[in-house]
Design an enzyme around this catalytic site. Sequence first.
Site, PDB file in Angstrom:
ATOM      1  N   LEU A 184      -1.104  14.586   0.437  1.00 36.76           N
ATOM      2  CA  LEU A 184      -0.331  13.222   0.748  1.00 36.76           C
ATOM      3  C   LEU A 184      -0.265  12.538  -0.456  1.00 36.76           C
ATOM      4  O   LEU A 184      -1.129  12.173  -1.136  1.00 36.76           O
ATOM      5  CB  LEU A 184      -1.104  12.434   1.668  1.00 36.76           C
ATOM      6  CG  LEU A 184      -0.826  12.575   3.151  1.00 36.76           C
ATOM      7  CD1 LEU A 184      -1.642  14.045   3.509  1.00 36.76           C
ATOM      8  CD2 LEU A 184      -1.734  11.392   3.943  1.00 36.76           C
ATOM      9  N   ILE A 185       0.951  12.823  -1.041  1.00 32.73           N
ATOM     10  CA  ILE A 185       0.992  12.488  -2.541  1.00 32.73           C
ATOM     11  C   ILE A 185       1.984  11.114  -2.775  1.00 32.73           C
ATOM     12  O   ILE A 185       3.142  11.062  -1.998  1.00 32.73           O
ATOM     13  CB  ILE A 185       1.912  13.442  -3.439  1.00 32.73           C
ATOM     14  CG1 ILE A 185       2.002  13.279  -4.858  1.00 32.73           C
ATOM     15  CG2 ILE A 185       3.427  13.978  -2.937  1.00 32.73           C
ATOM     16  CD1 ILE A 185       2.263  14.288  -5.579  1.00 32.73           C
ATOM     17  N   LYS A 213      -2.622   3.746   7.516  1.00 30.40           N
ATOM     18  CA  LYS A 213      -3.320   5.004   6.954  1.00 30.40           C
ATOM     19  C   LYS A 213      -3.416   6.058   8.191  1.00 30.40           C
ATOM     20  O   LYS A 213      -3.142   7.410   8.270  1.00 30.40           O
ATOM     21  CB  LYS A 213      -4.674   4.824   6.403  1.00 30.40           C
ATOM     22  CG  LYS A 213      -4.724   4.209   4.936  1.00 30.40           C
ATOM     23  CD  LYS A 213      -4.193   5.312   4.059  1.00 30.40           C
ATOM     24  CE  LYS A 213      -3.915   4.729   2.533  1.00 30.40           C
ATOM     25  NZ  LYS A 213      -5.372   4.556   2.184  1.00 30.40           N
ATOM     26  N   GLN A 273     -10.971   2.245   2.117  1.00 25.46           N
ATOM     27  CA  GLN A 273     -11.628   3.363   1.544  1.00 25.46           C
ATOM     28  C   GLN A 273     -13.059   3.237   1.757  1.00 25.46           C
ATOM     29  O   GLN A 273     -13.864   4.037   1.046  1.00 25.46           O
ATOM     30  CB  GLN A 273     -11.099   3.887   0.226  1.00 25.46           C
ATOM     31  CG  GLN A 273      -9.866   4.516   0.103  1.00 25.46           C
ATOM     32  CD  GLN A 273      -9.095   4.608  -1.154  1.00 25.46           C
ATOM     33  OE1 GLN A 273      -9.921   4.795  -2.050  1.00 25.46           O
ATOM     34  NE2 GLN A 273      -7.919   4.932  -1.224  1.00 25.46           N
ATOM     35  N   CYS A 301      16.032  15.958 -22.366  1.00 25.30           N
ATOM     36  CA  CYS A 301      14.533  16.775 -22.192  1.00 25.30           C
ATOM     37  C   CYS A 301      14.707  18.023 -22.432  1.00 25.30           C
ATOM     38  O   CYS A 301      15.875  18.917 -22.395  1.00 25.30           O
ATOM     39  CB  CYS A 301      13.939  16.257 -20.875  1.00 25.30           C
ATOM     40  SG  CYS A 301      14.613  16.875 -19.592  1.00 25.30           S
ATOM     41  N   GLY A 313      -6.230  11.421  -2.071  1.00 28.48           N
ATOM     42  CA  GLY A 313      -6.647  11.015  -3.276  1.00 28.48           C
ATOM     43  C   GLY A 313      -7.731  10.005  -3.345  1.00 28.48           C
ATOM     44  O   GLY A 313      -8.078   9.107  -4.201  1.00 28.48           O
TER      45      GLY A 313
END
Length: 482
Positions: free
Chosen positions: A183-184, A265, A296, A456, A287
């Site tokens: 889960l980013i 969440k 958390q 780039c 994370g």
Amino acid sequence: MKFIIKLFPEITIKSKSVRQRFIKILQGNIRNVLRRFDDDARVRMDWDKLIVSSRNDQFREQAIEALACIPGIQAFLEVQASKFTDLHDIFEQVKAVWGDQLEGKTFCVRAKRHGKHEFSSLEVERYVGGGLNQHCVSNGVRLKNPDVKINLEIDGEELFIVSAIHQGLSGMPIATQEDVLSLISGGFDSGVASFQFIKRGCRVHYCFFNLGGAAHEIGVKQVAYHLWNRFGSSHRVRFTAVDFEPVVAEILEKIDNGQMGVVLKRMMMRAAAKVADEFQIPALVTGECVGQVSSQTLTNLNVIDRVTDKVILRPLITWDKPDIISEARRIGTLEFAETMPEYCGVISKKPTVKAELSRIEAEEENFDFAILDKVVAEARYLDIRRIGEETAAEVQEVETTAESGDNEVILDIRSMDEHNEKPLLVEGREVMHIPFFKLTTAFGDLPKEKTYLLYCDRGVMSKLQALYLKEKGFANVKVYRP
């Protein structure tokens, strides 16, 4: 060019069948990565090592950079390979390579053998070291802390003279473990957590819950693509984007303020589990770190976990924030995270730190779960290899040019390290350096009468930034691909 790949020690202590399977997987991983730029790359498997070779010496730097980022490699030796006849022949070959480099320096010789020979490793060290001491202008042999350490590897009739030793990433080869879904969010934590499982041998797929519009999604795609491109490009992975704004709107309307963070969440875990089920992925990665934010706490994490039977992995659960930031800097995600907005923590004014499961479930009875089902059903799945191609399609209205005009300024948007290592110089043209993570705030201060060409190395970042600037209303931007 030729490299000897030294395996991560945990691989070598496996049973014979497991070790061979892991080495074969690593062999395929290395081949897949190197052949992205060198079709001639060959990878040969041995009992306790792999040997990489190619006739294309022009790809040496790219090969070193790639090998340093492949999980499962403890170290790799850059070597000159040849055949030998006897000890004296070994000495002559070593002298030809190292003789001129020993002037005014102390040295020692270290040898490793594999196979049957009429001499021992110690005899090789003594003969070659003694010969070099007699025939070279050096400061003599020093076995401890010498100025120069000459490493030799002898395998059967082959002699490998080591010219450089490069540190590997360590860890397990990708695909030796099962897949996970990360889960980013694009922040410090989720990028580092994803990397931890790449390094541990998992194919890491990505699931992004979009709370901040197109710009946020572009930023998170940059992070996911960077992690895949640098550390995991040996395998295909998926990037999944879920529009979570309708879910947040429903939570804001139906859920008590103090319970919003935990409920959000839980909704994310439910949605991620559905995505994981779609691709038979057994575990989720987050994370989260105990006590870092209100949702958390151990109590809250326990309540959050109750919504799915999936294993929820939290590799950073005890990490301190400075350590997470330091690791993000090392793996190259720090600069992305520094400019990434955080949306999840702002919806509760007084979030609970000790959620009660019964109360959370009572609050969720007011939630319309059809909304959650709908956003998951409408999720967009993307092969991460196509992010660059998709970006090119999205920015088709942004002109790409190989030339620069009189009223145009070339903007080098690479990171500071990349810029310093290989500065962009274009004869007769103005080149400015603004790192991509500062471009959003700095671009508006640039003279508006000029057109800016974003540059780039690979063209992916410049296209993503061009799209973002276009969405912000800036028309004076192009992509520069000389």
